[in-house]
Design a protein around this motif. Structure first.
Motif, PDB file in Angstrom:
ATOM      1  N   ARG A  95       9.594  -9.879   5.294  1.00  0.00           N
ATOM      2  CA  ARG A  95       9.302 -11.314   5.155  1.00  0.00           C
ATOM      3  C   ARG A  95       8.915 -11.538   3.700  1.00  0.00           C
ATOM      4  O   ARG A  95       7.804 -11.209   3.290  1.00  0.00           O
ATOM      5  N   GLU A 117       4.511  -9.091   0.456  1.00  0.00           N
ATOM      6  CA  GLU A 117       5.546  -9.160   1.482  1.00  0.00           C
ATOM      7  C   GLU A 117       5.048  -8.504   2.753  1.00  0.00           C
ATOM      8  O   GLU A 117       4.163  -7.646   2.730  1.00  0.00           O
ATOM      9  N   VAL A 118       5.613  -8.946   3.849  1.00  0.00           N
ATOM     10  CA  VAL A 118       5.289  -8.384   5.163  1.00  0.00           C
ATOM     11  C   VAL A 118       6.490  -7.546   5.579  1.00  0.00           C
ATOM     12  O   VAL A 118       7.589  -8.065   5.770  1.00  0.00           O
ATOM     13  N   ARG A 119       6.279  -6.252   5.688  1.00  0.00           N
ATOM     14  CA  ARG A 119       7.373  -5.332   6.030  1.00  0.00           C
ATOM     15  C   ARG A 119       7.238  -4.917   7.496  1.00  0.00           C
ATOM     16  O   ARG A 119       6.216  -4.361   7.898  1.00  0.00           O
ATOM     17  N   GLU A 120       8.267  -5.185   8.253  1.00  0.00           N
ATOM     18  CA  GLU A 120       8.258  -4.789   9.668  1.00  0.00           C
ATOM     19  C   GLU A 120       9.187  -3.594   9.855  1.00  0.00           C
ATOM     20  O   GLU A 120      10.346  -3.630   9.417  1.00  0.00           O
ATOM     21  N   VAL A 132       3.640  -2.872  11.037  1.00  0.00           N
ATOM     22  CA  VAL A 132       3.765  -4.020  10.134  1.00  0.00           C
ATOM     23  C   VAL A 132       2.899  -3.708   8.915  1.00  0.00           C
ATOM     24  O   VAL A 132       1.732  -3.349   9.063  1.00  0.00           O
ATOM     25  N   GLU A 133       3.504  -3.827   7.758  1.00  0.00           N
ATOM     26  CA  GLU A 133       2.812  -3.449   6.514  1.00  0.00           C
ATOM     27  C   GLU A 133       2.736  -4.661   5.601  1.00  0.00           C
ATOM     28  O   GLU A 133       3.750  -5.259   5.288  1.00  0.00           O
ATOM     29  N   ASN A 134       1.527  -5.022   5.176  1.00  0.00           N
ATOM     30  CA  ASN A 134       1.355  -6.136   4.225  1.00  0.00           C
ATOM     31  C   ASN A 134       0.911  -5.558   2.897  1.00  0.00           C
ATOM     32  O   ASN A 134      -0.188  -5.020   2.802  1.00  0.00           O
TER      33      ASN A 134
END
Lengths: 183, 733
Positions: A95, A117-120, A132-134
């Motif tokens: 995201r 960014e938000v990594r899924e 989920v990694e922010n």
């Protein structure tokens, strides 16, 4: 010594145990046999034969496969050696613009995609969301946990595993090899 | 170190410095506290030992309650922002009351500092002497937290200390508030006490009272708090004397040391029982928005981002090592931390997550190691004496919220899912100005307990139940604050969009909404207990999302008087945040993490909408009955049901309940999983594309500067970043 039945522990993990019992387990001295029962519970819910050595998350486990120790999803998908960040072998959805952010965080709740960014991370086989990694943009994918499996079994459980492996992070060997590949 | 007294007030006629040095040497040589390789006094009679410990605990807890009865401060009476600790003669914690236990080690550091500075000879430490401290340069979190320390003697020997910490509403800081944010230089923090003797024979000096009366707007509250602290300390001293009479002085002196050693052993055992050895990692990005702050030292007027990488190593020896290598540089702002303050964070997390059986003391911390952060990082500026230190909480609460997250991971791996937890802090408003009675005061309300903590590993997080700094989430009577601050509490409603979604969701936060009322003049500014705003913390757990942005908002109606006249409703709940801005237009101001001071007027609604911690597990696996229950209780919405949990929900008007169609929902969820597989890309493909961006420094300038700041102080950090992106060795960040 405190101990609980496997059924109670399973129900608690699934959120089905009555609160009174859950609270009791939270508050009482911890049970020394928890890890072994935990592994049994996790093993019983998968259909594949490899022995689970240690969980890594809600659906991920480190398992013994031959002389290797690999990360495996409950669905059976294999992510490779546990010393390489399993995320490198997952699917990723990032995201990184406001429209994608607002699918999860509407309006004022959305962080700034110029900065973060938000990594899924998904399992490529079953599509479960594993993490989920922010992080700020440009930050390396985080290797959340690298367990010292041999140290744990040898020093704390007193049951050394066969074929001990060196405890080291091998993630950057993979990214270095990616850089050398021709696209 | 200063010259030594010849005949000391410590055990066996030793000076306190000798006691300290002997104790440290014995620990180095044996690995056991005070060289106690075989605890025996407490083991001889376990019942007596238990009685001994709980008599001490009862003394401390009753001391704490004494303070609450004496003081008039709402921080003390309503929020209970205080705590008591008992210490060895050289400053090692023996036992602690409930309360803000973050200060337990820090108060001991102040005692230790007095010992090292040879107060025994140069200042004098006598029965009935009162000492006061609040300077983070020695040890502490910020000036608003004031320590009152009292030595306890038995037959002319100093046998222990008692210390009370109270958070003050006013320490004479630059406006606004007691933990101001638009300040840079040391003097702007307000009064600083560097372990000063402010009383003798259990009485506060009159000259000290004069100083406070002249220096502080809220001198009455400050002095009442001191009296409350002195009363608590004197009460504890009396109880300690009773304990010594009952148990004997030899038992007491050996027993307090063995309590620490026994806890050290218990803590090591807990680590080995509940965790998995290995390496755990994450990162905390911090935002410091100083560009528009009205400071005299104009070089401070810059917005920066800083990284704090957090690594926890659990060793097979049963130690936990915290490492912050890669932390960015300090700055001209009041948010820099200190190595001692890091221990404050370790103390408060430890006592809530590992050592929660009432036995916590210094022994709980001995298996922990905090690697001293590189000099001149945000966590260790060598310039600290020149800087304001009013709010190091901002980055530190984020850092220790992250540590709780890493601990949660290791508990989960070991099977103790019920202990999994994480935490997030927040920010809001503070003010300076005239209260309803016409007094000019710093005005910071502190209704805590409005955060949503992360999900537990076996159930949802507790709604409105997360406040790491104070274990008992104690809001008290919120209306009391209306006596001190010119505002009216106009609503408290759970805010569903704060949630961190997951199989188990986070707790839901409870925003504060207060309307400015009856003030002659009032200035508002940010009170920050976190360092994130546009970036959200990385605390989603195993497939769960972190809660979204926290918000500091202001609503200023264009025609407030007319609205009252027409009896139109004011904003009582935020509702769907996707269209809040459209609904209110430019009447709504999103002022970010750190609003520059601004005048606030009658009718302004100040909103602090806290964020929430992380959900746990894939939201698609959330039990549909739990979703229904949340919707019925207005803790979740139809938008969330559809967009996040992928379920088909319909409202049954007759039954007045939500109902989820399980069969249709399962189809929706299966479709969502397929969608993920089709929209997700292999990480290798993403890495290749992102690497080009990295090599081109194609980021916001603040991001580029953030990486450069960390790289300037840490070659290993720079190397790791280069390694991940397989950048050339000569590549500079």
């Amino acid at each position: 010594m405190t101990t609980y039945s496997k059924e109670d522990l399973r129900d608690m993990f699934e959120g089905r145990l009555p609160w009174e019992k859950t609270k009791e387990i939270m508050s009482h001295p911890k049970d020394d046999d928890r890890f072994d029962k935990y592994i049994q519970i996790l093993q019983e819910r998968v259909s594949w034969p490899e022995k689970i050595l240690m969980p890594l998350g809600d659906h991920l486990n480190v398992v013994q496969k031959g002389s290797d120790r690999i990360v495996k999803c409950d669905c059976g998908y294999e992510f490779g050696d546990w010393r390489v960040n399993w995320k490198l072998n997952a699917l990723i959805f990032v995201r990184d613009d406001m429209a994608k952010m607002e699918e999860v965080y509407p309006g004022l709740k959305a962080p700034d995609p110029n900065l973060c960014e938000v990594r899924e991370f998904y399992c490529p086989a079953c599509g479960v969301m594993l993490k989920v990694e922010n992080v700020p943009v440009g930050y390396p994918i985080i290797f959340d946990v690298l367990p010292d499996i041999d140290g744990f079994y040898r020093e704390w459980l007193g049951r050394p595993l066969p074929d001990e492996k060196e405890f080291k992070d091998m993630t950057y060997e993979v990214t270095a090899s990616w850089a050398k590949e021709r696209v | 170190m200063s010259k030594r007294a010849t005949k000391g007030i410590g055990d066996g006629g030793r000076t306190l410095i000798q006691v300290l040095e002997d104790n440290e040497r014995l620990y180095r040589e044996t690995g056991c506290y005070a060289g106690i390789t075989q605890p025996h006094v407490l083991k001889q009679d376990p019942i007596r030992a238990e009685l001994f410990h709980w008599r001490i605990m009862a003394a401390l807890i009753s001391g704490r309650e004494t303070t609450r009865m004496v003081s008039g401060s709402p921080y003390v009476r309503e929020v209970a922002e205080l705590c008591l600790g008992l210490y060895t003669p050289e400053g090692d914690n023996i036992a602690q009351s409930t309360g803000i236990q973050v200060h337990i080690r820090l108060m001991g550091d102040n005692i230790r500092w007095m010992v090292k500075m040879n107060y025994e000879e140069e200042v004098g430490i006598r029965d009935g002497d009162l000492f006061i401290a609040n300077d983070p340069v020695i040890s502490g979190m910020h000036a608003a937290d004031v320590y009152d320390m009292l030595p306890i003697f038995w037959e002319k020997e100093l046998v222990c200390w008692v210390s009370t910490v109270i958070m003050e509403m006013d320490v004479g800081a630059v406006s606004p508030g007691c933990m101001p944010t638009p300040n840079v230089e040391r003097g702007t923090d307000g009064l600083k006490f560097c372990c000063e003797k402010y009383g003798t024979k259990d009485r506060i000096n009159r000259d000290f009272e004069h100083k406070i009366n002249i220096s502080l707007d809220m001198a009455d509250i400050f002095l009442l708090d001191r009296k409350g602290a002195v009363a608590a300390n004197v009460r504890v001293r009396k109880e300690i004397h009773n304990i010594i009479k009952e148990f004997g002085i030899d038992f007491f002196k050996q027993g307090i040391l063995e309590l620490i050693e026994e806890e050290r052993r218990a803590q090591t055992m807990r680590i080995k029982q509940r965790t998995i050895p290995g390496r755990y990692r994450s990162v905390v990005p911090c935002e410091f928005q100083m560009a528009k702050q009205p400071v005299a030292w104009t070089p401070a007027n810059v917005d920066v981002l800083r990284l704090v990488p957090v690594q926890m190593d659990v060793t097979t020896a049963g130690k936990m090592v915290l490492d912050f290598e890669g932390t960015g540089e300090w700055g001209w702002h009041p948010f820099n931390g200190t190595p001692q303050a890091l221990w404050g964070g370790v103390s408060i997390v430890t006592v809530q997550i590992l050592s929660y059986d009432g036995r916590a003391n210094l022994g709980s911390l001995l298996p922990m190691e905090v690697k001293t952060p590189t000099e001149d990082t945000l966590l260790n500026p060598k310039f600290i004496k020149k800087l304001a230190t009013s709010t190091p909480w901002a980055p530190l609460l984020d850092v220790f919220g992250m540590w709780s997250h890493l601990l949660g991971m290791t508990f989960y791996l070991r099977g103790f899912r019920e202990e999994t937890f994480n935490y997030r802090s927040s920010a809001g408003w503070q003010m300076a100005g005239y209260d309803q009675m016409g007094n000019k005061r710093p005005l910071m309300a502190a209704g805590t307990g409005n955060f949503g903590p992360g999900a537990c590993g076996v159930c949802d997080g507790i709604d409105c139940g997360g406040w790491l700094a104070t274990p008992e989430v104690d809001l008290g009577s919120v209306e009391v604050w209306e006596l001190f601050v010119p505002h009216m509490e106009i609503s408290r409603r759970f805010e569903p969009y704060s949630t961190g979604y997951g199989r188990f969701r986070s707790g839901v936060a409870l925003p504060t909404q207060a309307m400015i009322h009856r003030t002659m003049k009032c200035v508002g500014s940010g009170a920050i207990g976190c360092a994130h705003d546009r970036l959200i913390p990385n605390i989603g757990q195993f497939g769960g999302y972190s809660g979204g942005r926290r918000n500091t908002l202001m609503v200023r109606y264009k025609d407030f008087a007319g609205m009252l006249e027409r009896q139109e409703p004011l904003l009582h709940e935020l509702g769907f945040l996707g269209d809040l801005q459209q609904r209110l237009g430019d009447q709504l101001k999103d002022v970010g993490l750190l609003p520059a001071p601004m005048e606030v007027i009658e009718g302004d609604i100040l909103i602090a909408a806290s964020g929430a911690g992380g959900g746990l597990g894939d939201p698609l696996e959330r039990d549909t009955r739990a979703i229904e229950a949340d919707m019925d209780e207005e803790l979740s919405t139809e938008w969330m049901a559809k967009s996040i949990y992928c379920v088909k929900a319909e409202y049954d008007k007759q039954a007045k309940r939500w109902k989820i169609d399980d069969a249709a929902s399962e189809q929706m969820r299966a479709a969502k999983r397929k969608e993920r597989i089709s929209r997700g890309v292999p990480v290798k493909d993403w890495w290749r594309k992102s690497r080009q961006r990295f090599l081109a420094h194609d980021y916001d300038p603040q991001i580029v500067e953030m990486y450069q700041s960390s790289a300037r102080l840490s070659t290993s950090f720079a190397q790791e970043i280069r390694d991940f992106w397989a950048a050339p060795e000569d590549f500079t960040l």
